[in-house]
Design a protein around this motif. Structure first.
Motif, PDB file in Angstrom:
ATOM      1  N   TYR A 101       3.591  16.203 -12.344  1.00 19.79           N
ATOM      2  CA  TYR A 101       2.818  16.979 -13.315  1.00 19.79           C
ATOM      3  C   TYR A 101       2.018  18.121 -12.704  1.00 19.79           C
ATOM      4  N   ALA A 102       1.912  18.193 -11.356  1.00 16.40           N
ATOM      5  CA  ALA A 102       1.086  19.227 -10.726  1.00 16.40           C
ATOM      6  C   ALA A 102       1.874  19.945  -9.647  1.00 16.40           C
ATOM      7  N   ASN A 103       1.389  21.117  -9.260  1.00 17.66           N
ATOM      8  CA  ASN A 103       2.038  21.896  -8.215  1.00 17.66           C
ATOM      9  C   ASN A 103       1.462  21.606  -6.835  1.00 17.66           C
ATOM     10  N   ASN A 104       0.159  21.318  -6.767  1.00 21.51           N
ATOM     11  CA  ASN A 104      -0.506  21.101  -5.484  1.00 21.51           C
ATOM     12  C   ASN A 104      -1.330  19.817  -5.548  1.00 21.51           C
ATOM     13  N   LEU A 105      -1.413  19.167  -4.402  1.00 23.43           N
ATOM     14  CA  LEU A 105      -2.144  17.905  -4.314  1.00 23.43           C
ATOM     15  C   LEU A 105      -2.988  17.907  -3.051  1.00 23.43           C
ATOM     16  N   SER A 106      -4.248  17.494  -3.190  1.00 30.93           N
ATOM     17  CA  SER A 106      -5.155  17.367  -2.050  1.00 30.93           C
ATOM     18  C   SER A 106      -5.460  15.883  -1.841  1.00 30.93           C
ATOM     19  N   VAL A 107      -5.306  15.418  -0.598  1.00 32.90           N
ATOM     20  CA  VAL A 107      -5.557  14.016  -0.266  1.00 32.90           C
ATOM     21  C   VAL A 107      -6.681  13.966   0.765  1.00 32.90           C
ATOM     22  N   VAL A 126       0.833  -1.201   0.000  1.00 26.90           N
ATOM     23  CA  VAL A 126       0.000   0.000   0.000  1.00 26.90           C
ATOM     24  C   VAL A 126       0.872   1.257   0.000  1.00 26.90           C
ATOM     25  N   ARG A 127       1.990   1.216   0.720  1.00 25.05           N
ATOM     26  CA  ARG A 127       2.916   2.356   0.686  1.00 25.05           C
ATOM     27  C   ARG A 127       3.410   2.608  -0.737  1.00 25.05           C
ATOM     28  N   ARG A 128       3.760   1.516  -1.437  1.00 24.84           N
ATOM     29  CA  ARG A 128       4.223   1.656  -2.810  1.00 24.84           C
ATOM     30  C   ARG A 128       3.129   2.237  -3.699  1.00 24.84           C
ATOM     31  N   CYS A 129       1.896   1.802  -3.470  1.00 19.68           N
ATOM     32  CA  CYS A 129       0.768   2.319  -4.241  1.00 19.68           C
ATOM     33  C   CYS A 129       0.588   3.813  -3.997  1.00 19.68           C
ATOM     34  N   LEU A 130       0.568   4.231  -2.718  1.00 17.72           N
ATOM     35  CA  LEU A 130       0.402   5.651  -2.389  1.00 17.72           C
ATOM     36  C   LEU A 130       1.563   6.475  -2.938  1.00 17.72           C
ATOM     37  N   ALA A 131       2.779   5.951  -2.794  1.00 12.15           N
ATOM     38  CA  ALA A 131       3.952   6.690  -3.259  1.00 12.15           C
ATOM     39  C   ALA A 131       3.913   6.894  -4.760  1.00 12.15           C
ATOM     40  N   ASN A 132       3.523   5.893  -5.525  1.00 10.34           N
ATOM     41  CA  ASN A 132       3.463   6.030  -6.975  1.00 10.34           C
ATOM     42  C   ASN A 132       2.412   7.047  -7.402  1.00 10.34           C
ATOM     43  N   ILE A 133       1.244   7.020  -6.742  1.00  9.56           N
ATOM     44  CA  ILE A 133       0.184   7.987  -7.100  1.00  9.56           C
ATOM     45  C   ILE A 133       0.632   9.405  -6.780  1.00  9.56           C
ATOM     46  N   MET A 134       1.231   9.600  -5.592  1.00 12.02           N
ATOM     47  CA  MET A 134       1.640  10.951  -5.211  1.00 12.02           C
ATOM     48  C   MET A 134       2.842  11.427  -6.022  1.00 12.02           C
ATOM     49  N   SER A 135       3.745  10.535  -6.367  1.00 16.31           N
ATOM     50  CA  SER A 135       4.900  10.949  -7.168  1.00 16.31           C
ATOM     51  C   SER A 135       4.471  11.347  -8.571  1.00 16.31           C
ATOM     52  N   ASN A 136       3.492  10.649  -9.135  1.00 15.24           N
ATOM     53  CA  ASN A 136       2.969  11.045 -10.445  1.00 15.24           C
ATOM     54  C   ASN A 136       2.338  12.426 -10.377  1.00 15.24           C
ATOM     55  N   ALA A 137       1.558  12.679  -9.288  1.00 15.08           N
ATOM     56  CA  ALA A 137       0.956  14.001  -9.122  1.00 15.08           C
ATOM     57  C   ALA A 137       2.032  15.070  -8.952  1.00 15.08           C
ATOM     58  N   GLY A 138       3.072  14.756  -8.171  1.00 21.41           N
ATOM     59  CA  GLY A 138       4.147  15.724  -7.987  1.00 21.41           C
ATOM     60  C   GLY A 138       4.916  16.015  -9.258  1.00 21.41           C
ATOM     61  N   ILE A 147      -9.614   6.691  -0.693  1.00 19.78           N
ATOM     62  CA  ILE A 147      -8.585   7.731  -0.637  1.00 19.78           C
ATOM     63  C   ILE A 147      -8.622   8.472  -1.969  1.00 19.78           C
ATOM     64  N   VAL A 148      -8.871   9.783  -1.922  1.00 15.74           N
ATOM     65  CA  VAL A 148      -9.044  10.587  -3.133  1.00 15.74           C
ATOM     66  C   VAL A 148      -7.878  11.567  -3.242  1.00 15.74           C
ATOM     67  N   PHE A 149      -7.209  11.550  -4.408  1.00 12.25           N
ATOM     68  CA  PHE A 149      -6.092  12.451  -4.700  1.00 12.25           C
ATOM     69  C   PHE A 149      -6.542  13.425  -5.786  1.00 12.25           C
ATOM     70  N   ASP A 150      -6.613  14.702  -5.490  1.00 15.90           N
ATOM     71  CA  ASP A 150      -6.975  15.741  -6.467  1.00 15.90           C
ATOM     72  C   ASP A 150      -5.773  16.648  -6.684  1.00 15.90           C
ATOM     73  N   ASP A 151      -5.326  16.762  -7.949  1.00 19.65           N
ATOM     74  CA  ASP A 151      -4.198  17.656  -8.243  1.00 19.65           C
ATOM     75  C   ASP A 151      -4.662  18.759  -9.189  1.00 19.65           C
ATOM     76  N   ASP A 152      -3.772  19.740  -9.405  1.00 17.10           N
ATOM     77  CA  ASP A 152      -4.086  20.865 -10.296  1.00 17.10           C
ATOM     78  C   ASP A 152      -3.262  20.791 -11.584  1.00 17.10           C
ATOM     79  N   GLY A 153      -2.884  19.582 -11.976  1.00 14.64           N
ATOM     80  CA  GLY A 153      -2.098  19.408 -13.188  1.00 14.64           C
ATOM     81  C   GLY A 153      -2.936  19.435 -14.450  1.00 14.64           C
ATOM     82  N   PRO A 154      -2.357  19.065 -15.565  1.00 11.83           N
ATOM     83  CA  PRO A 154      -3.068  19.103 -16.847  1.00 11.83           C
ATOM     84  C   PRO A 154      -4.094  17.991 -17.010  1.00 11.83           C
ATOM     85  N   GLY A 155      -4.044  16.992 -16.141  1.00 14.35           N
ATOM     86  CA  GLY A 155      -4.998  15.894 -16.250  1.00 14.35           C
ATOM     87  C   GLY A 155      -4.607  14.899 -17.328  1.00 14.35           C
TER      88      GLY A 155
END
Length: 444
Positions: free
Chosen positions: A354-360, A340-352, A371-379
């Motif tokens: 391509y995006a500047n801010n991330l909401s968890v 699960v740590r690997r899963c969370l880390a991969n999702i957050m690293s992808n957001a980091g 667990i919902v990850f919302d970023d402000d990237g290009p999508g």
């Protein structure tokens, strides 16, 4: 119209195997008992009520005939005493009285109709009866030529207790049979539930070594097939991991020699680029091995999911990501923590990346933990969202490891989620960008 009625009926049908099995078993039994009871009431009760009504009417005719023959007071007192002792009738003669009410049509009710028919046939005089004088008595009033005869009789002269005894025996035996059926059906359904639980636990990585085939022959066959399938899957995963580990070891040896050779070349033209290529190859080998290994060998243990998320977000914050965290519910779940740590880390690293801010946002949603990850990237375009879960697929096509990674991050994340019985979904974030929704079932 027919399909709507069928859907309406299905909404009231039991959903579980136990309920449906009991419905199939008990419906014919219930219908049989209903038919039996109806036949009994139509034949037996009708016959009994007719005979009892005729008997009571005959006794009243006897009393009237006796009064017609012996009109003096001494004979009437003897008749009262004899009727009370032998016929269970309390009689009272009211001279010169006129019957205020009389019954000319059969009233409602089987007993009332039979009594009316019997009195109408035997008396051939105006009469009136009340079957509800009190809980134990009924009254019949008959118009005679010189007065009114009142006869009070116990209700048991018209009502047979065998009817109610029969009904209680039917109901009691039905309850006993239904109880036995429920007990046996529960025993038959229990192995199926255990099989379903074992399959769910195996899908979430929980040990199911204690599971063994039991129950009916068909259920045992299904359980044996599940055990064989589980062993084949475990054996396949072990072989794959061993193969990739061997390949990784074999590749690391020449890569190490290449690094040593490049280090001895000094500052010749092109050496720095080759060194970077070797570093990229090592990173790719590590990523391929992590993808192939997955959560191999890790056991599911009770884990505080809220603390695990908080720790992983803390690591991302230390790496410089801007993350807003809110955990509505934290509970203990059966998880493979490193997976699960690997899963969370991969999702957050992808957001980091391509995006500047991330909401968890994390919390319980019914029977799942979401667990919902919302970023402000290009999508990600809608038609590309499923592609990003394919191994080695990259939206960024330059193959530059610094900008696009290896293409296994989201694949590993979904593998981890599905290995726990959940999944990863990609959607549009409310404020623009990408929403990644990680769903993990709450084990029971």
């Amino acid at each position: 119209m027919g399909s709507e009625n069928a859907g309406w009926i299905k909404s009231f049908m039991p959903k579980g195997l136990l309920g449906r099995s009991l419905l199939i078993l008990m419906t014919p039994m219930l219908l049989l008992q209903i038919v039996t009871v109806l036949i009994f009431f139509e034949r037996h009760w009708d016959t009994v009520a007719r005979q009892l009504s005729r008997g009571l009417a005959g006794d009243i005719v006897f009393v009237i005939d006796y009064l017609g023959e012996y009109t003096d007071a001494d004979h009437f007192e003897w008749l009262q005493h004899s009727a009370r002792s032998n016929l269970q009738l309390d009689i009272l003669f009211e001279p010169d009285e006129i019957l205020e009410r009389q019954i000319t049509q059969p009233p409602f009710g089987l007993v009332s109709q039979e009594l009316f028919n019997a009195l109408n046939e035997r008396l051939q005089r105006p009469f009136f009866f009340d079957l509800d004088v009190d809980d134990r008595k009924l009254e019949i009033r008959v118009q005679l030529k010189d007065g009114v005869l009142s006869v009070v009789a116990p209700r048991k002269r018209l009502y047979s207790s065998t009817t109610y005894i029969f009904f209680m025996w039917i109901a009691g035996s039905a309850l006993i049979l239904y109880g036995v059926a429920v007990m046996f059906m529960r025993n038959q359904v229990r192995p199926i539930r255990r099989l379903a639980k074992a399959a769910d636990q195996f899908g979430r990585g929980v040990e199911v070594d204690t599971f063994k085939p039991e129950g009916a022959a068909e259920v045992r066959l299904a359980a044996s097939s599940f055990i064989s399938m589980r062993d084949r899957i475990v054996r396949h995963l072990s072989q794959r991991t061993a193969l990739l580990a061997g390949v990784s070891h074999d590749l690391r040896t020449p890569l190490t020699r290449m690094k040593l050779e490049l280090a001895m070349q000094g500052s010749l033209p092109g050496v720095d680029a080759l060194k970077q290529d070797v570093v990229d190859m090592e990173r790719m080998v590590d990523a391929y091995l992590a993808f192939a290994r997955g959560e191999e060998g890790e056991k599911a243990v009770p884990t505080d999911i809220g603390k695990l998320i908080t720790d992983q977000v803390g690591e991302a914050l230390r790496d410089g990501q801007q993350i807003d965290l809110h955990i509505a519910d934290s509970l203990e779940m059966e998880l493979r923590p490193q997976s699960v740590r690997r899963c969370l880390a991969n999702i957050m690293s992808n957001a980091g990346r391509y995006a500047n801010n991330l909401s968890v946002r994390a919390g319980r949603r019914g029977q799942d933990y979401e667990i919902v990850f919302d970023d402000d990237g290009p999508g990600i375009p809608v038609d590309k969202r499923e592609d990003v879960f394919k191994p080695f697929y990259r939206l960024e096509e330059s193959r530059n490891q610094a900008t696009g990674g290896v293409g296994l991050g989201m694949t590993i994340a979904r593998d981890s989620a599905r290995g726990h019985g959940g999944d990863v979904y990609l959607e549009d974030a409310p404020g623009g960008g990408l929403r990644v929704r990680l769903v993990l079932p709450i084990g029971h």
